[in-house]
Design a protein around this motif. Sequence first.
Motif, PDB file in Angstrom:
ATOM      1  N   GLU A  17      35.480 -20.264  63.080  1.00  0.00           N
ATOM      2  CA  GLU A  17      35.513 -21.043  64.319  1.00  0.00           C
ATOM      3  C   GLU A  17      35.948 -20.156  65.479  1.00  0.00           C
ATOM      4  N   ASP A  18      35.655 -20.630  66.678  1.00  0.00           N
ATOM      5  CA  ASP A  18      36.055 -19.889  67.872  1.00  0.00           C
ATOM      6  C   ASP A  18      37.459 -20.308  68.307  1.00  0.00           C
ATOM      7  N   PHE A  19      38.068 -19.477  69.142  1.00  0.00           N
ATOM      8  CA  PHE A  19      39.433 -19.714  69.623  1.00  0.00           C
ATOM      9  C   PHE A  19      39.534 -19.247  71.063  1.00  0.00           C
ATOM     10  N   GLN A  80      38.517 -14.417  62.282  1.00  0.00           N
ATOM     11  CA  GLN A  80      38.728 -13.890  60.935  1.00  0.00           C
ATOM     12  C   GLN A  80      40.226 -13.944  60.636  1.00  0.00           C
ATOM     13  N   THR A  81      40.574 -13.827  59.365  1.00  0.00           N
ATOM     14  CA  THR A  81      41.993 -13.904  59.005  1.00  0.00           C
ATOM     15  C   THR A  81      42.793 -12.766  59.644  1.00  0.00           C
ATOM     16  N   THR A  82      42.141 -11.686  59.968  1.00  0.00           N
ATOM     17  CA  THR A  82      42.834 -10.567  60.622  1.00  0.00           C
ATOM     18  C   THR A  82      43.211 -10.879  62.079  1.00  0.00           C
ATOM     19  N   ASP A  83      42.688 -11.981  62.605  1.00  0.00           N
ATOM     20  CA  ASP A  83      43.020 -12.363  63.985  1.00  0.00           C
ATOM     21  C   ASP A  83      44.351 -13.102  64.078  1.00  0.00           C
ATOM     22  N   LEU A 108      48.120 -18.200  66.749  1.00  0.00           N
ATOM     23  CA  LEU A 108      46.864 -18.512  66.079  1.00  0.00           C
ATOM     24  C   LEU A 108      47.021 -18.374  64.571  1.00  0.00           C
ATOM     25  N   SER A 109      46.655 -19.429  63.864  1.00  0.00           N
ATOM     26  CA  SER A 109      46.573 -19.335  62.408  1.00  0.00           C
ATOM     27  C   SER A 109      45.127 -19.596  62.004  1.00  0.00           C
ATOM     28  N   VAL A 110      44.661 -18.873  61.008  1.00  0.00           N
ATOM     29  CA  VAL A 110      43.272 -18.961  60.570  1.00  0.00           C
ATOM     30  C   VAL A 110      43.248 -19.299  59.084  1.00  0.00           C
TER      31      VAL A 110
END
Lengths: 112, 116
Positions: A17-19, A80-83, A108-110
Amino acid sequence: GQQVMQIPQYQHVQEGEDFTTYCNSSTTLSNIQWYKQRPGGHPVFLIQLVKSGEVKKQKRLTFQFGEAKKNSSLHITATQTTDVGTYFCAEDYGGSQGNLIFGKGTKLSVKP
Amino acid sequence: GAGVSQSPRYKVAKRGQDVALRCDPISGHVSLFWYQQALGQGPEFLTYFQNEAQLDKSGLPSDRFFAERPEGSVSTLKIQRTQQEDSAVYLCASSPRHFAYNSPLHFGNGTRLTVT
Protein backbone atom coordinates in the motif's frame (compact mmCIF):
# COMPACT_ATOMS: atom_id res chain seq x y z
CA GLY A 1 7.02 30.66 18.29
CA GLN A 2 7.22 28.46 15.27
CA GLN A 3 5.25 25.25 15.29
CA VAL A 4 5.58 22.20 13.12
CA MET A 5 2.43 20.21 12.52
CA GLN A 6 2.97 16.74 11.14
CA ILE A 7 0.16 14.30 10.39
CA PRO A 8 -0.77 11.58 10.84
CA GLN A 9 0.97 10.58 14.05
CA TYR A 10 0.72 6.88 13.21
CA GLN A 11 0.05 4.97 10.04
CA HIS A 12 -0.41 1.22 9.72
CA VAL A 13 -0.38 -0.16 6.19
CA GLN A 14 -0.34 -3.48 4.46
CA GLU A 15 2.81 -4.15 2.50
CA GLY A 16 2.32 -2.84 -1.01
CA GLU A 17 0.00 0.00 0.00
CA ASP A 18 0.98 3.63 -0.38
CA PHE A 19 1.79 5.99 2.49
CA THR A 20 1.81 9.75 2.82
CA THR A 21 2.84 12.07 5.66
CA TYR A 22 2.24 15.80 5.70
CA CYS A 23 4.04 18.68 7.33
CA ASN A 24 2.47 22.12 7.79
CA SER A 25 3.97 25.34 9.05
CA SER A 26 2.27 28.52 10.23
CA THR A 27 4.97 30.64 8.59
CA THR A 28 7.00 30.61 5.39
CA LEU A 29 10.00 28.33 5.46
CA SER A 30 13.50 28.83 4.14
CA ASN A 31 13.81 25.14 3.43
CA ILE A 32 12.60 21.81 4.75
CA GLN A 33 14.47 18.58 5.43
CA TRP A 34 13.13 15.06 5.86
CA TYR A 35 14.65 12.41 8.13
CA LYS A 36 13.93 8.75 8.84
CA GLN A 37 14.49 7.11 12.20
CA ARG A 38 14.39 3.34 12.43
CA PRO A 39 13.27 1.80 15.74
CA GLY A 40 16.13 2.14 18.21
CA GLY A 41 18.15 4.21 15.75
CA HIS A 42 18.97 7.82 15.13
CA PRO A 43 17.52 10.21 12.54
CA VAL A 44 19.03 9.79 9.09
CA PHE A 45 18.83 12.57 6.50
CA LEU A 46 16.70 11.77 3.45
CA ILE A 47 16.37 14.98 1.47
CA GLN A 48 16.22 18.77 1.51
CA LEU A 49 13.71 20.91 -0.38
CA VAL A 50 14.48 24.57 -1.01
CA LYS A 51 12.45 25.89 -3.94
CA SER A 52 8.77 26.71 -4.03
CA GLY A 53 6.81 23.85 -5.62
CA GLU A 54 9.86 21.59 -5.70
CA VAL A 55 9.35 17.86 -6.25
CA LYS A 56 12.12 15.34 -5.69
CA LYS A 57 12.08 11.57 -6.05
CA GLN A 58 14.18 8.85 -4.50
CA LYS A 59 13.10 5.49 -5.92
CA ARG A 60 9.67 4.89 -4.31
CA LEU A 61 9.79 8.11 -2.24
CA THR A 62 8.39 11.39 -3.58
CA PHE A 63 8.93 14.64 -1.69
CA GLN A 64 7.01 17.85 -2.38
CA PHE A 65 7.38 21.44 -1.17
CA GLY A 66 4.31 23.63 -1.38
CA GLU A 67 4.08 26.66 -3.61
CA ALA A 68 3.84 28.96 -0.60
CA LYS A 69 6.71 27.13 1.14
CA LYS A 70 4.50 26.44 4.14
CA ASN A 71 3.85 22.75 3.68
CA SER A 72 5.51 19.59 2.48
CA SER A 73 4.70 15.94 1.95
CA LEU A 74 6.47 12.62 1.70
CA HIS A 75 4.79 9.88 -0.31
CA ILE A 76 5.95 6.27 -0.42
CA THR A 77 4.65 4.09 -3.22
CA ALA A 78 4.14 0.37 -2.60
CA THR A 79 5.52 0.23 0.92
CA GLN A 80 7.93 -2.50 1.96
CA THR A 81 8.81 -3.78 5.42
CA THR A 82 12.12 -1.93 5.14
CA ASP A 83 10.17 1.35 5.16
CA VAL A 84 9.23 0.85 8.82
CA GLY A 85 10.26 3.73 11.03
CA THR A 86 9.37 7.27 12.00
CA TYR A 87 9.54 9.99 9.38
CA PHE A 88 10.27 13.53 10.54
CA CYS A 89 10.14 16.80 8.74
CA ALA A 90 12.51 19.47 10.00
CA GLU A 91 11.82 23.07 9.26
CA ASP A 92 14.26 25.90 8.83
CA TYR A 93 12.84 29.39 9.16
CA GLY A 94 16.03 31.06 8.03
CA GLY A 95 18.18 33.52 9.88
CA SER A 96 21.42 32.95 11.72
CA GLN A 97 20.07 30.75 14.47
CA GLY A 98 20.69 27.05 14.37
CA ASN A 99 17.18 26.14 15.36
CA LEU A 100 16.10 23.40 12.95
CA ILE A 101 12.66 22.50 14.27
CA PHE A 102 11.51 18.90 14.01
CA GLY A 103 7.93 17.73 13.78
CA LYS A 104 6.63 15.00 16.09
CA GLY A 105 6.99 12.51 13.26
CA THR A 106 4.78 9.93 11.60
CA LYS A 107 5.40 6.40 12.77
CA LEU A 108 4.92 3.94 9.93
CA SER A 109 4.33 0.26 10.49
CA VAL A 110 4.07 -2.16 7.57
CA LYS A 111 2.32 -5.48 7.86
CA PRO A 112 3.81 -8.14 5.60
CA GLY B 1 35.90 8.72 12.29
CA ALA B 2 33.18 7.50 10.02
CA GLY B 3 30.33 9.19 11.86
CA VAL B 4 29.26 11.14 14.91
CA SER B 5 30.21 9.31 18.08
CA GLN B 6 28.44 9.78 21.40
CA SER B 7 29.30 8.40 24.81
CA PRO B 8 28.13 6.90 26.98
CA ARG B 9 25.47 5.05 25.05
CA TYR B 10 23.39 4.65 28.21
CA LYS B 11 23.51 6.54 31.47
CA VAL B 12 21.53 5.93 34.65
CA ALA B 13 21.72 8.71 37.21
CA LYS B 14 20.09 9.18 40.55
CA ARG B 15 18.05 12.31 40.94
CA GLY B 16 20.32 15.15 41.96
CA GLN B 17 23.47 13.76 40.35
CA ASP B 18 25.42 15.62 37.69
CA VAL B 19 26.04 14.00 34.30
CA ALA B 20 28.29 14.76 31.35
CA LEU B 21 27.53 13.56 27.84
CA ARG B 22 30.19 13.58 25.16
CA CYS B 23 29.95 14.09 21.42
CA ASP B 24 32.69 13.54 18.85
CA PRO B 25 31.49 15.09 15.58
CA ILE B 26 32.64 14.10 12.13
CA SER B 27 36.16 15.46 11.64
CA GLY B 28 36.15 18.92 10.10
CA HIS B 29 32.47 19.60 10.66
CA VAL B 30 31.91 23.22 11.56
CA SER B 31 28.44 23.02 13.06
CA LEU B 32 27.41 20.96 16.07
CA PHE B 33 23.93 20.59 17.51
CA TRP B 34 22.43 19.03 20.62
CA TYR B 35 18.86 17.75 20.61
CA GLN B 36 16.71 16.12 23.27
CA GLN B 37 14.30 13.40 22.20
CA ALA B 38 11.65 12.16 24.60
CA LEU B 39 10.00 8.80 23.95
CA GLY B 40 7.66 8.97 20.99
CA GLN B 41 8.51 12.58 20.22
CA GLY B 42 10.59 14.41 17.67
CA PRO B 43 14.03 15.78 18.50
CA GLU B 44 13.85 19.11 20.32
CA PHE B 45 16.61 21.63 19.76
CA LEU B 46 18.84 22.45 22.71
CA THR B 47 21.87 24.34 21.44
CA TYR B 48 24.10 25.01 18.42
CA PHE B 49 27.82 25.64 17.98
CA GLN B 50 29.73 27.02 15.06
CA ASN B 51 33.28 25.89 15.73
CA GLU B 52 33.85 26.82 19.39
CA ALA B 53 31.23 29.58 19.48
CA GLN B 54 27.84 28.76 20.99
CA LEU B 55 25.58 30.75 18.68
CA ASP B 56 22.22 29.59 19.94
CA LYS B 57 21.32 28.14 23.33
CA SER B 58 17.67 29.08 23.28
CA GLY B 59 16.52 25.47 23.65
CA LEU B 60 18.30 24.68 26.90
CA PRO B 61 15.42 24.03 29.31
CA SER B 62 17.04 25.47 32.43
CA ASP B 63 20.27 26.78 33.84
CA ARG B 64 21.05 23.23 34.95
CA PHE B 65 21.96 22.50 31.34
CA PHE B 66 25.32 23.63 30.02
CA ALA B 67 27.16 22.83 26.81
CA GLU B 68 30.65 23.57 25.62
CA ARG B 69 32.91 22.96 22.64
CA PRO B 70 36.15 24.58 23.72
CA GLU B 71 38.37 23.62 20.78
CA GLY B 72 35.75 23.50 18.10
CA SER B 73 35.61 19.72 17.86
CA VAL B 74 34.45 17.56 20.81
CA SER B 75 31.45 18.85 22.71
CA THR B 76 30.13 18.08 26.18
CA LEU B 77 26.58 18.53 27.41
CA LYS B 78 26.43 18.76 31.18
CA ILE B 79 23.29 18.46 33.25
CA GLN B 80 23.52 19.44 36.88
CA ARG B 81 21.24 18.15 39.63
CA THR B 82 19.38 15.83 37.28
CA GLN B 83 15.61 15.55 37.56
CA GLN B 84 13.31 12.78 36.37
CA GLU B 85 12.00 14.99 33.58
CA ASP B 86 15.53 15.05 32.15
CA SER B 87 15.15 11.38 31.18
CA ALA B 88 15.41 11.27 27.39
CA VAL B 89 17.73 10.44 24.52
CA TYR B 90 20.26 13.21 23.92
CA LEU B 91 21.25 13.40 20.28
CA CYS B 92 24.28 15.16 18.90
CA ALA B 93 24.50 16.12 15.24
CA SER B 94 27.15 17.76 13.13
CA SER B 95 27.18 19.47 9.77
CA PRO B 96 30.05 20.40 7.48
CA ARG B 97 29.14 24.04 7.00
CA HIS B 98 27.64 26.96 8.83
CA PHE B 99 24.02 26.35 9.59
CA ALA B 100 22.99 29.22 7.34
CA TYR B 101 24.01 27.08 4.36
CA ASN B 102 21.31 24.56 5.21
CA SER B 103 23.50 21.49 5.28
CA PRO B 104 21.91 18.22 6.36
CA LEU B 105 22.57 17.02 9.88
CA HIS B 106 24.53 13.85 10.66
CA PHE B 107 23.29 12.40 13.91
CA GLY B 108 25.06 10.19 16.43
CA ASN B 109 23.38 7.21 18.07
CA GLY B 110 22.53 9.29 21.12
CA THR B 111 22.88 8.87 24.86
CA ARG B 112 19.86 7.46 26.64
CA LEU B 113 19.67 9.12 30.05
CA THR B 114 17.48 7.61 32.73
CA VAL B 115 17.09 9.52 35.98
CA THR B 116 15.80 7.41 38.86
